[in-house]
Motif scaffolding. Structure first.
Motif, mmCIF file in Angstrom:
data_model
loop_
_atom_site.group_PDB
_atom_site.id
_atom_site.type_symbol
_atom_site.label_atom_id
_atom_site.label_comp_id
_atom_site.label_asym_id
_atom_site.label_seq_id
_atom_site.Cartn_x
_atom_site.Cartn_y
_atom_site.Cartn_z
ATOM 1 N N ARG A 123 41.536 48.587 51.137
ATOM 2 C CA ARG A 123 40.281 48.810 50.424
ATOM 3 C C ARG A 123 39.878 50.281 50.493
ATOM 4 O O ARG A 123 39.463 50.869 49.504
ATOM 5 C CB ARG A 123 39.149 47.928 50.974
ATOM 6 C CG ARG A 123 39.405 46.444 50.909
ATOM 7 C CD ARG A 123 38.129 45.634 50.877
ATOM 8 N NE ARG A 123 37.432 45.790 49.612
ATOM 9 C CZ ARG A 123 37.697 45.079 48.509
ATOM 10 N NH1 ARG A 123 38.602 44.140 48.515
ATOM 11 N NH2 ARG A 123 37.032 45.310 47.391
ATOM 12 N N SER B 10 44.433 38.148 46.818
ATOM 13 C CA SER B 10 43.206 38.026 47.631
ATOM 14 C C SER B 10 43.480 38.294 49.108
ATOM 15 O O SER B 10 42.614 38.783 49.834
ATOM 16 C CB SER B 10 42.592 36.634 47.504
ATOM 17 O OG SER B 10 41.927 36.519 46.298
ATOM 18 N N ARG C 42 46.081 44.282 42.524
ATOM 19 C CA ARG C 42 47.302 43.591 42.131
ATOM 20 C C ARG C 42 48.516 44.514 42.271
ATOM 21 O O ARG C 42 49.620 44.067 42.596
ATOM 22 C CB ARG C 42 47.192 43.096 40.680
ATOM 23 C CG ARG C 42 46.267 41.911 40.524
ATOM 24 C CD ARG C 42 45.971 41.595 39.057
ATOM 25 N NE ARG C 42 45.089 40.449 38.948
ATOM 26 C CZ ARG C 42 45.511 39.184 38.873
ATOM 27 N NH1 ARG C 42 46.799 38.916 38.829
ATOM 28 N NH2 ARG C 42 44.653 38.198 38.810
ATOM 29 N N GLY D 299 35.184 45.113 38.775
ATOM 30 C CA GLY D 299 35.786 44.681 40.036
ATOM 31 C C GLY D 299 34.909 43.689 40.760
ATOM 32 O O GLY D 299 34.285 42.809 40.146
ATOM 33 N N ASP E 5 37.124 35.854 48.258
ATOM 34 C CA ASP E 5 36.406 37.049 47.774
ATOM 35 C C ASP E 5 34.949 37.090 48.263
ATOM 36 O O ASP E 5 34.419 38.151 48.575
ATOM 37 C CB ASP E 5 36.411 37.117 46.234
ATOM 38 C CG ASP E 5 37.796 37.412 45.656
ATOM 39 O OD1 ASP E 5 38.685 37.818 46.422
ATOM 40 O OD2 ASP E 5 37.980 37.233 44.441
ATOM 41 N N ALA F 138 43.513 42.020 49.416
ATOM 42 C CA ALA F 138 42.210 42.661 49.203
ATOM 43 C C ALA F 138 41.292 42.558 50.420
ATOM 44 O O ALA F 138 40.258 43.214 50.461
ATOM 45 C CB ALA F 138 41.532 42.064 47.970
ATOM 46 N N ASP G 85 33.265 44.938 43.965
ATOM 47 C CA ASP G 85 32.406 45.711 44.875
ATOM 48 C C ASP G 85 32.012 47.053 44.269
ATOM 49 O O ASP G 85 31.705 47.984 44.984
ATOM 50 C CB ASP G 85 33.167 45.962 46.190
ATOM 51 C CG ASP G 85 34.457 46.745 45.970
ATOM 52 O OD1 ASP G 85 34.942 46.783 44.810
ATOM 53 O OD2 ASP G 85 34.980 47.340 46.924
ATOM 54 N N ARG H 246 41.656 31.426 32.059
ATOM 55 C CA ARG H 246 42.806 31.977 32.786
ATOM 56 C C ARG H 246 44.080 31.180 32.462
ATOM 57 O O ARG H 246 45.159 31.731 32.351
ATOM 58 C CB ARG H 246 42.497 31.991 34.286
ATOM 59 C CG ARG H 246 43.538 32.506 35.252
ATOM 60 C CD ARG H 246 43.967 33.963 35.143
ATOM 61 N NE ARG H 246 42.946 34.971 35.229
ATOM 62 C CZ ARG H 246 42.901 35.936 36.138
ATOM 63 N NH1 ARG H 246 43.794 36.023 37.074
ATOM 64 N NH2 ARG H 246 41.949 36.847 36.083
ATOM 65 N N THR I 127 39.696 47.576 38.338
ATOM 66 C CA THR I 127 40.088 47.785 39.740
ATOM 67 C C THR I 127 40.865 46.592 40.308
ATOM 68 O O THR I 127 41.627 46.742 41.255
ATOM 69 C CB THR I 127 38.870 48.080 40.644
ATOM 70 O OG1 THR I 127 38.001 46.946 40.635
ATOM 71 C CG2 THR I 127 38.127 49.318 40.204
ATOM 72 N N ALA J 212 36.413 35.997 39.440
ATOM 73 C CA ALA J 212 37.700 36.035 38.743
ATOM 74 C C ALA J 212 37.580 35.268 37.418
ATOM 75 O O ALA J 212 36.961 34.201 37.365
ATOM 76 C CB ALA J 212 38.773 35.392 39.619
ATOM 77 N N ARG K 62 50.438 40.256 36.501
ATOM 78 C CA ARG K 62 49.689 39.072 36.031
ATOM 79 C C ARG K 62 50.394 37.769 36.400
ATOM 80 O O ARG K 62 49.938 36.698 36.018
ATOM 81 C CB ARG K 62 49.488 39.128 34.505
ATOM 82 C CG ARG K 62 48.745 40.375 34.034
ATOM 83 C CD ARG K 62 47.284 40.377 34.434
ATOM 84 N NE ARG K 62 46.733 41.732 34.439
ATOM 85 C CZ ARG K 62 45.597 42.065 35.014
ATOM 86 N NH1 ARG K 62 44.872 41.169 35.648
ATOM 87 N NH2 ARG K 62 45.178 43.314 34.999
#
Ligand code: DC
Length: 232
Positions: A116, A107, A42, A136, A191, A110, A138, A164, A37, A15, A98
């Motif tokens: 997924r 997370s 999100r 992304g 993640d 995900a 993966d 960030r 992705t 991230a 965002r």
């Protein structure tokens, strides 16, 4: 390079490592489509929040799975360059996804295998004809293990947190650097440790440390990798 072979380029990484910035610049330079992705995950988190499908730190997983068919995610026509709005059932949610609430939720969403599967299917459809740069966690390992070029992007957590923080301060002025860093650290943890498609560098991915390379150098390096592939 526009009229040559249409490659699939996978850019994965941590991230706020700068992968979207690199992916977008590379897509622009090649005239390719850029797909973020993370924005799609999100988007599902936004749906969860909109419909109150969570309480405290836990997602109402069964309810979400039952309602997955109601989630129609699409990237709309570009505003400028490769900046395409993310539409959830026709509504532009690019800004809303965002927020710090969505960053904290995403997370957890995900890790759900059904989520997924749905998004991976959609991502494969988007990239099936090539001419795509997809970023992304993966993409090189699961979505397109046969991608023509794989780049894995990393940077020190303090550098990522600072980036960030600057980005999030615009929409959430109350945010602190410490809270951004702790959110990143917990997302890194989730993640990389989840059982379904954990974040990891594909064996054949090229490593970029964006804390050590300028944006220009990253782009030059990526373009020279593309050039070498085109020459094969
Ligand atoms: O890139 P981002 O920070 O916007 O991604 C948001 C979250 O989505 C991140 O915590 C991990 C998840 N994600 C994922 O699991 N797989 C992807 N291909 C992209 C993002």
């Amino acid at each position: 390079m526009q009229n040559e072979r249409k490659l699939i380029i996978a850019i994965d990484g941590f991230a706020s490592s700068g992968k979207s910035t690199l992916a977008k610049a590379l897509a622009d330079a090649l005239g390719y489509v850029f797909i973020d992705t993370g924005a799609m995950y999100r988007g599902v988190a936004y749906f969860v929040s909109m419909h109150g499908l969570y309480a405290a730190d836990s997602i109402h997983e069964e309810a979400l799975i039952q309602r997955l068919d109601e989630i129609n995610l699409l990237f709309g026509a570009p505003n400028a360059g490769n900046d395409r709005p993310l539409l959830l059932n026709g509504v532009d949610i690019s800004e809303a996804i965002r927020s710090s609430e969505i960053s904290a939720l995403v997370s957890l969403i995900a890790v759900i295998p059904e989520v997924r599967t749905k998004l991976v299917d959609l991502q494969r459809q988007m990239g099936q004809h090539g001419g795509i740069v997809m970023d992304g966690r993966d993409i090189g390992t699961v979505v397109f293990p046969q991608a023509d070029l794989k780049i894995f992007v990393t940077a020190d957590i303090d550098i990522r947190a600072q980036r960030r923080y600057i980005e999030m301060r615009k929409s959430s002025p109350e945010i602190t650097l410490a809270s951004v860093k702790s959110n990143l650290a917990s997302r890194d943890e989730i993640d990389t440790k989840r059982t379904t498609s954990p974040l990891k560098q594909a064996e054949d991915a090229v490593l970029f440390d964006t804390g050590l390379l300028t944006r220009e150098t990253q782009l030059e390096k990526a373009l020279s990798l593309v050039k070498a592939l085109m020459a094969q």
